[in-house]
Write a protein that holds these residues in place. Structure first.
Motif, PDB file in Angstrom:
ATOM      1  N   GLY A 150       0.817  -1.223   0.000  1.00  0.00           N
ATOM      2  CA  GLY A 150       0.000   0.000   0.000  1.00  0.00           C
ATOM      3  C   GLY A 150       0.840   1.257   0.000  1.00  0.00           C
ATOM      4  N   LEU A 151       2.167   1.110  -0.078  1.00  0.00           N
ATOM      5  CA  LEU A 151       3.066   2.269  -0.145  1.00  0.00           C
ATOM      6  C   LEU A 151       3.258   2.627  -1.623  1.00  0.00           C
ATOM      7  N   TRP A 152       2.269   3.297  -2.174  1.00  0.00           N
ATOM      8  CA  TRP A 152       2.271   3.554  -3.615  1.00  0.00           C
ATOM      9  C   TRP A 152       3.381   4.519  -4.029  1.00  0.00           C
ATOM     10  N   ASP A 153       3.961   5.200  -3.047  1.00  0.00           N
ATOM     11  CA  ASP A 153       5.060   6.135  -3.346  1.00  0.00           C
ATOM     12  C   ASP A 153       6.426   5.522  -3.036  1.00  0.00           C
ATOM     13  N   ALA A 154       6.469   4.212  -2.770  1.00  0.00           N
ATOM     14  CA  ALA A 154       7.754   3.561  -2.500  1.00  0.00           C
ATOM     15  C   ALA A 154       8.691   3.788  -3.685  1.00  0.00           C
ATOM     16  N   ARG A 155       9.924   4.150  -3.393  1.00  0.00           N
ATOM     17  CA  ARG A 155      10.836   4.590  -4.449  1.00  0.00           C
ATOM     18  C   ARG A 155      12.051   3.677  -4.569  1.00  0.00           C
ATOM     19  N   LEU A 156      12.605   3.671  -5.765  1.00  0.00           N
ATOM     20  CA  LEU A 156      13.813   2.905  -6.050  1.00  0.00           C
ATOM     21  C   LEU A 156      14.886   3.846  -6.586  1.00  0.00           C
ATOM     22  N   ILE A 157      16.043   3.833  -5.921  1.00  0.00           N
ATOM     23  CA  ILE A 157      17.204   4.596  -6.395  1.00  0.00           C
ATOM     24  C   ILE A 157      18.273   3.598  -6.789  1.00  0.00           C
ATOM     25  N   VAL A 158      18.716   3.689  -8.018  1.00  0.00           N
ATOM     26  CA  VAL A 158      19.777   2.815  -8.519  1.00  0.00           C
ATOM     27  C   VAL A 158      21.070   3.616  -8.542  1.00  0.00           C
ATOM     28  N   CYS A 159      22.013   3.208  -7.721  1.00  0.00           N
ATOM     29  CA  CYS A 159      23.304   3.886  -7.633  1.00  0.00           C
ATOM     30  C   CYS A 159      24.288   3.117  -8.520  1.00  0.00           C
ATOM     31  N   GLY A 160      24.541   3.625  -9.722  1.00  0.00           N
ATOM     32  CA  GLY A 160      25.368   2.934 -10.703  1.00  0.00           C
ATOM     33  C   GLY A 160      26.845   3.013 -10.367  1.00  0.00           C
ATOM     34  N   MET A 161      27.526   1.860 -10.345  1.00  0.00           N
ATOM     35  CA  MET A 161      28.919   1.811  -9.941  1.00  0.00           C
ATOM     36  C   MET A 161      29.883   1.578 -11.107  1.00  0.00           C
ATOM     37  N   SER A 162      29.389   1.639 -12.357  1.00  0.00           N
ATOM     38  CA  SER A 162      30.267   1.553 -13.524  1.00  0.00           C
ATOM     39  C   SER A 162      29.696   2.424 -14.630  1.00  0.00           C
ATOM     40  N   SER A 163      30.550   2.779 -15.601  1.00  0.00           N
ATOM     41  CA  SER A 163      30.139   3.752 -16.624  1.00  0.00           C
ATOM     42  C   SER A 163      29.563   3.076 -17.859  1.00  0.00           C
ATOM     43  N   ASN A 164      28.763   1.998 -17.642  1.00  0.00           N
ATOM     44  CA  ASN A 164      28.109   1.361 -18.779  1.00  0.00           C
ATOM     45  C   ASN A 164      26.799   2.079 -19.101  1.00  0.00           C
ATOM     46  N   GLU A 165      26.020   1.516 -20.023  1.00  0.00           N
ATOM     47  CA  GLU A 165      24.835   2.220 -20.513  1.00  0.00           C
ATOM     48  C   GLU A 165      23.528   1.673 -19.957  1.00  0.00           C
ATOM     49  N   PHE A 166      23.606   0.820 -18.931  1.00  0.00           N
ATOM     50  CA  PHE A 166      22.409   0.104 -18.497  1.00  0.00           C
ATOM     51  C   PHE A 166      21.876   0.583 -17.148  1.00  0.00           C
ATOM     52  N   THR A 167      20.578   0.385 -16.958  1.00  0.00           N
ATOM     53  CA  THR A 167      19.941   0.689 -15.687  1.00  0.00           C
ATOM     54  C   THR A 167      18.787  -0.270 -15.463  1.00  0.00           C
ATOM     55  N   ILE A 168      18.473  -0.531 -14.209  1.00  0.00           N
ATOM     56  CA  ILE A 168      17.305  -1.346 -13.878  1.00  0.00           C
ATOM     57  C   ILE A 168      16.104  -0.467 -13.541  1.00  0.00           C
ATOM     58  N   ALA A 169      16.311   0.856 -13.520  1.00  0.00           N
ATOM     59  CA  ALA A 169      15.223   1.785 -13.192  1.00  0.00           C
ATOM     60  C   ALA A 169      14.427   2.105 -14.455  1.00  0.00           C
ATOM     61  N   ASP A 170      13.139   1.916 -14.387  1.00  0.00           N
ATOM     62  CA  ASP A 170      12.259   2.215 -15.515  1.00  0.00           C
ATOM     63  C   ASP A 170      12.186   3.730 -15.697  1.00  0.00           C
ATOM     64  N   PRO A 171      12.656   4.257 -16.824  1.00  0.00           N
ATOM     65  CA  PRO A 171      12.650   5.716 -17.018  1.00  0.00           C
ATOM     66  C   PRO A 171      11.250   6.318 -17.093  1.00  0.00           C
ATOM     67  N   ASP A 172      10.242   5.472 -17.317  1.00  0.00           N
ATOM     68  CA  ASP A 172       8.865   5.979 -17.388  1.00  0.00           C
ATOM     69  C   ASP A 172       8.156   5.967 -16.034  1.00  0.00           C
ATOM     70  N   ASP A 173       8.834   5.473 -15.007  1.00  0.00           N
ATOM     71  CA  ASP A 173       8.264   5.437 -13.657  1.00  0.00           C
ATOM     72  C   ASP A 173       8.872   6.577 -12.841  1.00  0.00           C
ATOM     73  N   PRO A 174       8.092   7.589 -12.469  1.00  0.00           N
ATOM     74  CA  PRO A 174       8.646   8.735 -11.727  1.00  0.00           C
ATOM     75  C   PRO A 174       9.155   8.375 -10.338  1.00  0.00           C
TER      76      PRO A 174
END
Length: 552
Positions: free
Chosen positions: A504-528
């Motif tokens: 029920g925590l609809w505002d629960a957030r995910l921060i992905v702290c990237g530790m290498s300079s590649n081009e990938f992320t697990i964070a959906d760019p369309d999810d604010p």
């Protein structure tokens, strides 16, 4: 053939990470699927983390080429001036641990065929290349960029401007020229001859003559009498002292030269570099970066001992937040210093020492002080550190610090900032392990504990899956990872959505702290409610706080 042309998308809760849940996802280097970060986000990753040493999956050369390609893409899209602005901002704000990626990015812009980008980049040379080491590396990078290595007018003018900017403080120029005589196979003589630099006044002219022809020629500029200019007299005096120091063999005499004229370690002859009295005098006004770099040497010869006044001075300096900020001391460099000093030996050579407890504690404190002060959010955090095999690679080409170590250190910044009762720490790879990490645990203990954990595949969904299974309530998930996830039965973004629905925590957030300079992320760019930050960007904690509080 286009991979996505005949793509069938299944319900996201049934799709493993080895398959896409969106037509916008791409395959990462480990074979799993995630999103591709935009070019500006990748630029920031590169500026902060560089490509030195490569990653577990990608060679240094390939990673560098990918990041250069990203810069060229931005320039071709008409965003070159924004690229230069970002490069300059990251350099001046001390947001990067090493200048290598900064200087490469600047060289790419200077060699660009886009005239506006090129002009703006050359204007930034003096601000970014603050010392000759940076200038020489920039020149070397320019030599390897583009179709030619020629010294055109714009290039010559920028180099000339670098030397002439010291017209109001020529003694500082003399210090730079004598302290950093050559780097990257370049010397001041090489650079001045190629740039055809014309000095803007006599004092600068004396320094340039010295750099090209030596002290006797510099003095001959005034062989008919004493120079009228006070600046010229000061410069000649300083250069004479530097040359005198080269052949000095007496400790007392050298101590006096250091005290009176501000000589630094690079001016000291090799025969006196093991003198306790010389190092004690050098320490009194030693720049912060040099002091941190030489802690092992000073401890090994007995300058720094438990309870001595020199130890007091070091502790006072490295725990002064304003001094750290003024010297642009980056948190990563403090972490490297802490790891190296605590080990009691250098990465290279045979130098050994017994570290003092107070200096180790001071370096631990300095790590947190080197970040911008951040207020706590009072939210509930799950801090998840990726300990998979790919995180065992050195970060930024530094053997003593792995991506896993760096992730643990970044995690502790949040752990110490937030209410200790509101944060839980876990480590994960193909399985998840809760960690008993205390609010006041020192970095050496934390990184050591995490480094000794068993490795495995990467499942970045585990933190959210675990929280749901254990019925834990968290407002924020922070995942410290290289985003090379592939192992799990559910994508991380979908795991967060299922957690939101369950809790029920609809505002629960995910921060992905990237530790290498590649081009990938697990964070959906369309999810604010999902955000990418760059690991070891010194501004990352403030950006995370603003995101958690809904300010960005």
């Amino acid at each position: 053939m286009d991979f996505h042309s005949n793509l069938v998308v299944f319900p996201p809760d049934t799709v493993p990470q080895s398959a896409p849940i969106s037509a916008n996802q791409v395959r990462n280097n480990a074979g799993g699927f995630g999103w591709k970060v935009d070019d500006f986000s990748r630029l920031k990753r590169f500026l902060c983390l560089g490509s030195e040493g490569g990653t577990y999956y990608t060679s240094e050369k390939a990673l560098t080429q990918q990041n250069v390609g990203c810069i060229l893409n931005l320039i071709s899209e008409g965003k070159g001036t924004d690229v230069v602005k970002t490069i300059k901002q990251f350099s001046l704000e001390g947001r990067t641990a090493k200048q290598t990626s900064i200087l490469l990015a600047l060289a790419v812009c200077c060699r660009s065929s886009d005239l506006t980008t090129k002009q703006e980049a050359y204007k930034a040379v003096c601000d970014i290349c603050r010392i000759p080491t940076f200038l020489f590396e920039f020149i070397e990078r320019c030599e390897k960029q583009g179709k030619t290595t020629g010294w055109g007018r714009a290039h010559r003018n920028a180099i000339s401007a670098w030397y002439n900017r010291f017209s109001d403080d020529p003694v500082k120029l003399a210090m730079h020229v004598t302290k950093y005589r050559q780097r990257n196979s370049w010397s001041h003589r090489d650079v001045l001859r190629l740039s055809h630099t014309k000095p803007v006044n006599d004092a600068v002219g004396v320094v340039l003559r010295y750099a090209v022809r030596g002290l006797s020629d510099a003095k001959q500029m005034y062989d008919k009498g004493e120079p009228e200019s006070e600046d010229v007299r000061k410069v000649l005096k300083f250069l004479s002292v530097v040359d005198e120091a080269k052949s000095c063999t007496e400790e007392d005499k050298m101590v006096e030269l250091i005290r009176q004229h501000g000589l630094v370690r690079e001016h000291i002859p090799t025969s006196l570099l093991s003198s306790v009295s010389v190092w004690k005098e050098l320490l009194q006004k030693m720049p912060m970066t040099a002091m941190i770099r030489n802690l092992g040497k000073m401890t090994s010869i007995g300058v720094l001992r438990d309870g001595c006044s020199e130890e007091d001075l070091v502790v006072q300096k490295v725990t002064d937040r304003d001094s750290l900020k003024q010297a642009r001391i980056h948190p990563f460099n403090v972490l490297v210093a802490l790891k190296t000093y605590s080990a009691g030996r250098g990465e290279k050579g045979k130098l050994t020492w017994i570290p003092t407890k107070r200096i180790k504690k001071a370096l631990d404190d300095a790590f947190y002080l080197s970040f911008k002060f951040v207020l706590p959010t009072n939210k509930r955090y799950l801090l998840a550190v990726d300990v998979s095999g790919s995180m065992g690679c050195p970060v930024m080409g530094t053997p003593s610090v792995t991506c896993r170590d760096a992730a643990a250190a970044m995690m502790m910044v949040t752990k110490r900032t937030e209410n200790p009762d509101n944060s839980t720490v876990v480590a994960f790879c193909d399985k998840l392990t809760p960690l008993d990490i205390g609010h006041t645990d020192d970095l050496d203990t934390v990184t050591g504990r995490i480094s000794n954990m068993p490795f495995g595949g990467t499942d970045c969904a585990l933190p959210m899956v675990w929280a749901k299974e254990k019925k834990k309530m968290f407002d924020v998930f922070v995942v410290y990872t290289d985003c090379e996830t592939w192992f799990g039965k559910i994508h991380p973004s979908e795991a967060l959505r299922q957690y939101r629905k369950w809790s029920g925590l609809w505002d629960a957030r995910l921060i992905v702290c990237g530790m290498s300079s590649n081009e990938f992320t697990i964070a959906d760019p369309d999810d604010p409610g999902m955000m990418d930050v760059v690991g070891f960007d010194s501004a990352a904690p403030e950006a995370m706080r603003s995101f958690v509080m809904g300010e960005i």
